[in-house]
Design an enzyme around this catalytic site. Sequence first.
Site, PDB file in Angstrom:
ATOM      1  N   SER A 155      30.426  44.206  43.898  1.00  0.00           N
ATOM      2  CA  SER A 155      31.684  44.465  44.604  1.00  0.00           C
ATOM      3  C   SER A 155      32.077  45.938  44.654  1.00  0.00           C
ATOM      4  O   SER A 155      32.919  46.319  45.454  1.00  0.00           O
ATOM      5  CB  SER A 155      32.826  43.654  43.997  1.00  0.00           C
ATOM      6  OG  SER A 155      33.214  44.191  42.751  1.00  0.00           O
TER       7      SER A 155
ATOM      8  N   LYS B  89      37.531  47.333  39.763  1.00  0.00           N
ATOM      9  CA  LYS B  89      38.063  47.534  41.119  1.00  0.00           C
ATOM     10  C   LYS B  89      38.681  48.925  41.238  1.00  0.00           C
ATOM     11  O   LYS B  89      38.852  49.625  40.255  1.00  0.00           O
ATOM     12  CB  LYS B  89      39.138  46.489  41.464  1.00  0.00           C
ATOM     13  CG  LYS B  89      38.673  45.052  41.363  1.00  0.00           C
ATOM     14  CD  LYS B  89      37.600  44.711  42.365  1.00  0.00           C
ATOM     15  CE  LYS B  89      37.058  43.308  42.120  1.00  0.00           C
ATOM     16  NZ  LYS B  89      35.833  43.063  42.821  1.00  0.00           N
TER      17      LYS B  89
END
Length: 186
Positions: free
Chosen positions: A39, A108
Amino acid sequence: MNTVLHEILEWLYAIVIALAIAMVIHIFFLQPTRVSGESMVPTLHNGEYLIISKMGHIMGDVPNYGDIVIIDSRVGYPRTWKDDVAEPMDNYLALFSSRFQTKNVWVKRVIGRPGDTLAFHDGKVWRNGEALDEPYINEPMTYSRKGEVQVPEGYVFCMGDNRNHSSDSRFIGPVPVDHVLGKVIW
């Protein structure tokens, strides 16, 4: 015989003290972790090791735009100090075992801070009416959404750099600041 027993007890004492100091450092200051998944490509890759600063988490600081952070993705779960104490053991197991991974801890990038208004259209993220310049993303984002997202007070909005292959705040919602477990420093 008494000298040998005394030597063993001294070693045990030193080991216990060293472990206690290591745990304090790990819980309150620095934490090693490993990227699991794609990700954050191209910035971070699966299997890379990271060092996380925990000071912001301990102090309750709101991370800055662009900071790469680790988050507890269970945004509806009320975190306590017990979570901060228990997670180091889970993290050590994850570092050394491909079979054991902490599924709720994600890496993230911070895109929105409290009070921001975010929109997603035309392949871009718009913050407070302006398109973000994001040279770090893997490819243009295919995600779009009608309307805007308001980041509440005490929350941040986090996204992966591989926008088309990332589970992030677009799906779980804004992340409470106390769920931001640390900032990547290396």
